[in-house]
Write a protein that holds these residues in place. Sequence first.
Motif, PDB file in Angstrom:
ATOM      1  N   ALA A  85      -2.125   0.087  -4.951  1.00 58.03           N
ATOM      2  CA  ALA A  85      -1.277   0.651  -5.997  1.00 58.03           C
ATOM      3  C   ALA A  85      -0.110   1.421  -5.416  1.00 58.03           C
ATOM      4  CB  ALA A  85      -2.092   1.566  -6.923  1.00 58.03           C
ATOM      5  N   ARG A  86       1.039   1.185  -5.995  1.00 57.00           N
ATOM      6  CA  ARG A  86       2.219   2.006  -5.790  1.00 57.00           C
ATOM      7  C   ARG A  86       2.874   2.180  -7.149  1.00 57.00           C
ATOM      8  NH1 ARG A  86       3.617   3.397  -0.827  1.00 57.00           N
ATOM      9  NH2 ARG A  86       2.779   2.253   0.959  1.00 57.00           N
ATOM     10  N   LYS A  87       3.790   3.099  -7.240  1.00 51.98           N
ATOM     11  CA  LYS A  87       4.411   3.380  -8.527  1.00 51.98           C
ATOM     12  C   LYS A  87       5.000   2.104  -9.136  1.00 51.98           C
ATOM     13  CE  LYS A  87       6.709   7.198  -8.855  1.00 51.98           C
ATOM     14  NZ  LYS A  87       7.772   8.231  -8.754  1.00 51.98           N
ATOM     15  N   GLY A  88       4.442   1.674 -10.266  1.00 51.20           N
ATOM     16  CA  GLY A  88       4.982   0.509 -10.962  1.00 51.20           C
ATOM     17  C   GLY A  88       4.356  -0.802 -10.581  1.00 51.20           C
ATOM     18  N   ALA A  89       3.460  -0.844  -9.587  1.00 56.40           N
ATOM     19  CA  ALA A  89       2.873  -2.108  -9.162  1.00 56.40           C
ATOM     20  C   ALA A  89       1.427  -1.894  -8.742  1.00 56.40           C
ATOM     21  CB  ALA A  89       3.662  -2.720  -8.007  1.00 56.40           C
ATOM     22  N   VAL A  90       0.579  -2.861  -9.067  1.00 58.55           N
ATOM     23  CA  VAL A  90      -0.828  -2.796  -8.686  1.00 58.55           C
ATOM     24  C   VAL A  90      -1.311  -4.206  -8.373  1.00 58.55           C
ATOM     25  CG1 VAL A  90      -1.653  -3.021 -11.065  1.00 58.55           C
ATOM     26  CG2 VAL A  90      -3.126  -1.953  -9.356  1.00 58.55           C
ATOM     27  N   ALA A  91      -2.191  -4.309  -7.397  1.00 56.63           N
ATOM     28  CA  ALA A  91      -2.844  -5.573  -7.085  1.00 56.63           C
ATOM     29  C   ALA A  91      -4.337  -5.288  -6.968  1.00 56.63           C
ATOM     30  CB  ALA A  91      -2.310  -6.166  -5.784  1.00 56.63           C
ATOM     31  N   GLU A  99     -12.547 -14.507   1.890  1.00 62.16           N
ATOM     32  CA  GLU A  99     -12.075 -15.289   0.745  1.00 62.16           C
ATOM     33  C   GLU A  99     -11.818 -14.391  -0.464  1.00 62.16           C
ATOM     34  OE1 GLU A  99     -13.459 -19.011  -2.145  1.00 62.16           O
ATOM     35  OE2 GLU A  99     -14.794 -18.258  -0.591  1.00 62.16           O
ATOM     36  N   LEU A 100     -10.612 -14.451  -0.992  1.00 62.99           N
ATOM     37  CA  LEU A 100     -10.255 -13.716  -2.195  1.00 62.99           C
ATOM     38  C   LEU A 100     -10.694 -14.524  -3.406  1.00 62.99           C
ATOM     39  CD1 LEU A 100      -8.738 -11.130  -3.126  1.00 62.99           C
ATOM     40  CD2 LEU A 100      -6.673 -12.532  -3.265  1.00 62.99           C
ATOM     41  N   VAL A 101     -11.713 -14.046  -4.143  1.00 61.08           N
ATOM     42  CA  VAL A 101     -12.295 -14.824  -5.232  1.00 61.08           C
ATOM     43  C   VAL A 101     -11.792 -14.388  -6.601  1.00 61.08           C
ATOM     44  CG1 VAL A 101     -14.354 -15.436  -3.931  1.00 61.08           C
ATOM     45  CG2 VAL A 101     -14.348 -13.333  -5.270  1.00 61.08           C
ATOM     46  N   VAL A 102     -11.262 -13.167  -6.697  1.00 65.49           N
ATOM     47  CA  VAL A 102     -10.679 -12.654  -7.941  1.00 65.49           C
ATOM     48  C   VAL A 102      -9.398 -11.935  -7.567  1.00 65.49           C
ATOM     49  CG1 VAL A 102     -10.947 -11.054  -9.872  1.00 65.49           C
ATOM     50  CG2 VAL A 102     -12.913 -12.372  -9.098  1.00 65.49           C
ATOM     51  N   SER A 103      -8.322 -12.173  -8.299  1.00 63.36           N
ATOM     52  CA  SER A 103      -7.078 -11.461  -7.988  1.00 63.36           C
ATOM     53  C   SER A 103      -6.191 -11.358  -9.217  1.00 63.36           C
ATOM     54  CB  SER A 103      -6.305 -12.163  -6.866  1.00 63.36           C
ATOM     55  OG  SER A 103      -5.868 -13.440  -7.281  1.00 63.36           O
ATOM     56  N   LYS A 104      -5.448 -10.274  -9.281  1.00 64.13           N
ATOM     57  CA  LYS A 104      -4.477 -10.067 -10.348  1.00 64.13           C
ATOM     58  C   LYS A 104      -3.444  -9.071  -9.862  1.00 64.13           C
ATOM     59  CE  LYS A 104      -2.694 -10.135 -14.537  1.00 64.13           C
ATOM     60  NZ  LYS A 104      -1.980 -11.330 -15.056  1.00 64.13           N
ATOM     61  N   GLU A 184     -13.258   5.345   2.947  1.00 68.95           N
ATOM     62  CA  GLU A 184     -12.440   6.501   3.318  1.00 68.95           C
ATOM     63  C   GLU A 184     -11.024   6.091   3.706  1.00 68.95           C
ATOM     64  OE1 GLU A 184     -12.450  10.126   6.620  1.00 68.95           O
ATOM     65  OE2 GLU A 184     -14.211   8.848   6.355  1.00 68.95           O
ATOM     66  N   ARG A 185     -10.873   4.986   4.406  1.00 63.07           N
ATOM     67  CA  ARG A 185      -9.570   4.577   4.900  1.00 63.07           C
ATOM     68  C   ARG A 185      -8.685   4.053   3.774  1.00 63.07           C
ATOM     69  NH1 ARG A 185      -8.282  -0.727   8.514  1.00 63.07           N
ATOM     70  NH2 ARG A 185      -6.075  -0.309   8.913  1.00 63.07           N
ATOM     71  N   LEU A 186      -7.405   4.421   3.810  1.00 67.81           N
ATOM     72  CA  LEU A 186      -6.411   3.899   2.877  1.00 67.81           C
ATOM     73  C   LEU A 186      -5.511   2.931   3.628  1.00 67.81           C
ATOM     74  CD1 LEU A 186      -5.249   4.335  -0.112  1.00 67.81           C
ATOM     75  CD2 LEU A 186      -3.509   5.737   1.028  1.00 67.81           C
ATOM     76  N   LEU A 187      -5.479   1.678   3.188  1.00 62.78           N
ATOM     77  CA  LEU A 187      -4.650   0.679   3.854  1.00 62.78           C
ATOM     78  C   LEU A 187      -3.173   0.993   3.634  1.00 62.78           C
ATOM     79  CD1 LEU A 187      -6.514  -2.635   2.897  1.00 62.78           C
ATOM     80  CD2 LEU A 187      -6.786  -1.251   4.968  1.00 62.78           C
ATOM     81  N   ASP A 188      -2.389   0.842   4.681  1.00 61.14           N
ATOM     82  CA  ASP A 188      -0.941   1.035   4.591  1.00 61.14           C
ATOM     83  C   ASP A 188      -0.307  -0.303   4.225  1.00 61.14           C
ATOM     84  OD1 ASP A 188       1.654   1.876   4.769  1.00 61.14           O
ATOM     85  OD2 ASP A 188       1.689   2.036   6.957  1.00 61.14           O
ATOM     86  N   VAL A 189       0.077  -0.454   2.964  1.00 59.69           N
ATOM     87  CA  VAL A 189       0.624  -1.720   2.488  1.00 59.69           C
ATOM     88  C   VAL A 189       1.933  -1.467   1.749  1.00 59.69           C
ATOM     89  CG1 VAL A 189      -1.654  -2.779   2.277  1.00 59.69           C
ATOM     90  CG2 VAL A 189      -0.650  -1.624   0.295  1.00 59.69           C
ATOM     91  N   PRO A 190       2.832  -2.472   1.717  1.00 64.81           N
ATOM     92  CA  PRO A 190       4.065  -2.348   0.931  1.00 64.81           C
ATOM     93  C   PRO A 190       3.760  -2.523  -0.556  1.00 64.81           C
ATOM     94  CG  PRO A 190       3.957  -4.504   1.947  1.00 64.81           C
ATOM     95  CD  PRO A 190       2.774  -3.734   2.473  1.00 64.81           C
ATOM     96  N   GLU A 191       4.808  -2.645  -1.361  1.00 62.81           N
ATOM     97  CA  GLU A 191       4.604  -2.810  -2.803  1.00 62.81           C
ATOM     98  C   GLU A 191       3.683  -3.997  -3.056  1.00 62.81           C
ATOM     99  OE1 GLU A 191       7.238  -3.810  -6.755  1.00 62.81           O
ATOM    100  OE2 GLU A 191       8.044  -2.438  -5.254  1.00 62.81           O
ATOM    101  N   PRO A 192       2.615  -3.778  -3.819  1.00 62.58           N
ATOM    102  CA  PRO A 192       1.612  -4.833  -4.000  1.00 62.58           C
ATOM    103  C   PRO A 192       2.178  -6.120  -4.603  1.00 62.58           C
ATOM    104  CG  PRO A 192       0.735  -2.724  -4.707  1.00 62.58           C
ATOM    105  CD  PRO A 192       2.197  -2.517  -4.455  1.00 62.58           C
ATOM    106  N   ARG A 193       1.909  -7.196  -3.932  1.00 62.99           N
ATOM    107  CA  ARG A 193       2.174  -8.560  -4.393  1.00 62.99           C
ATOM    108  C   ARG A 193       0.956  -9.393  -4.012  1.00 62.99           C
ATOM    109  NH1 ARG A 193       5.615  -6.259  -6.676  1.00 62.99           N
ATOM    110  NH2 ARG A 193       7.857  -6.691  -6.805  1.00 62.99           N
ATOM    111  N   HIS A 194       0.917 -10.645  -4.463  1.00 62.09           N
ATOM    112  CA  HIS A 194      -0.258 -11.462  -4.164  1.00 62.09           C
ATOM    113  C   HIS A 194      -0.415 -11.666  -2.651  1.00 62.09           C
ATOM    114  CE1 HIS A 194      -2.754 -15.136  -3.797  1.00 62.09           C
ATOM    115  NE2 HIS A 194      -3.399 -14.581  -4.806  1.00 62.09           N
ATOM    116  N   ALA A 195       0.692 -11.916  -1.958  1.00 63.67           N
ATOM    117  CA  ALA A 195       0.618 -12.099  -0.505  1.00 63.67           C
ATOM    118  C   ALA A 195       0.128 -10.833   0.182  1.00 63.67           C
ATOM    119  CB  ALA A 195       1.984 -12.516   0.039  1.00 63.67           C
ATOM    120  N   VAL A 196       0.522  -9.682  -0.321  1.00 63.58           N
ATOM    121  CA  VAL A 196       0.077  -8.410   0.238  1.00 63.58           C
ATOM    122  C   VAL A 196      -1.427  -8.242   0.012  1.00 63.58           C
ATOM    123  CG1 VAL A 196       0.298  -5.890   0.056  1.00 63.58           C
ATOM    124  CG2 VAL A 196       2.341  -7.348  -0.044  1.00 63.58           C
TER     125      VAL A 196
END
Length: 219
Positions: A85-91, A99-104, A184-196
């Motif tokens: 999650a980032r402001k305005g976007a969530v994955a 294997e990613l079995v559920v995604s939105k 405990e760990r928070l992944l450092d990711v850019p604005e959430p997209r499907h590829a992210v």
Amino acid sequence: MTSRPAAGGGRWVEVDPARVGRWVEGFADRHGPPTTTAREYGLLLTAPDGATAELHTPPGSPASGDVAAFVAAAGTPYRIGLLLARKGAVAIGVALGAELVVSKVDTRYVQGRTAAGGWSQHRFARRRDNQAKAALGDAADLAVRLLLPEAAKLAALVCGGDRRAVDTVLADRRLAPLLPLRAERLLDVPEPRHAVLVAAVSAAWAVRIRLRDPAPAAD
């Protein structure tokens, strides 16, 4: 394998679970056969020359008392949830092993900052905050729909992005059953997209190792 400096000394390396056994063998070849100590985070390897390697248990994997058990557990495909999650976007996703079995993915417009001053600046700031709150509210609804039904089957919930945004989503009372699963760990990711989100699955499963080299010999 990725590597970056670690706060407080040493460096972090991230190793694919399938390669952890070979990584440990390489560590022993370089520094000598290590002694193994169970720690709260996983295993501590201490080599004869003073080099150390902290093997951190991946989210959802059980604790292990030796390297063989650690390698076997790290390579077992557990079911985990992901919330980015980032402001305005969530994955949001559910993964079984790699294997990613559920995604939105959901993105809502949140107005950028404005250079205007005075009342205009305050008005734009209020509008931006209201847009961000609405977006995170939608993100909580999405988490309720996708993650909550999976809660009993998840070994862990791995989060990433902006900590404040993630905390705001998980503050929704409906999501209380997910809180004990949160890693405990928070992944450092850019604005959430499907590829992210897809890349986050591999990052969540990677074995994190804090490596410290031996101290330099005194003159």
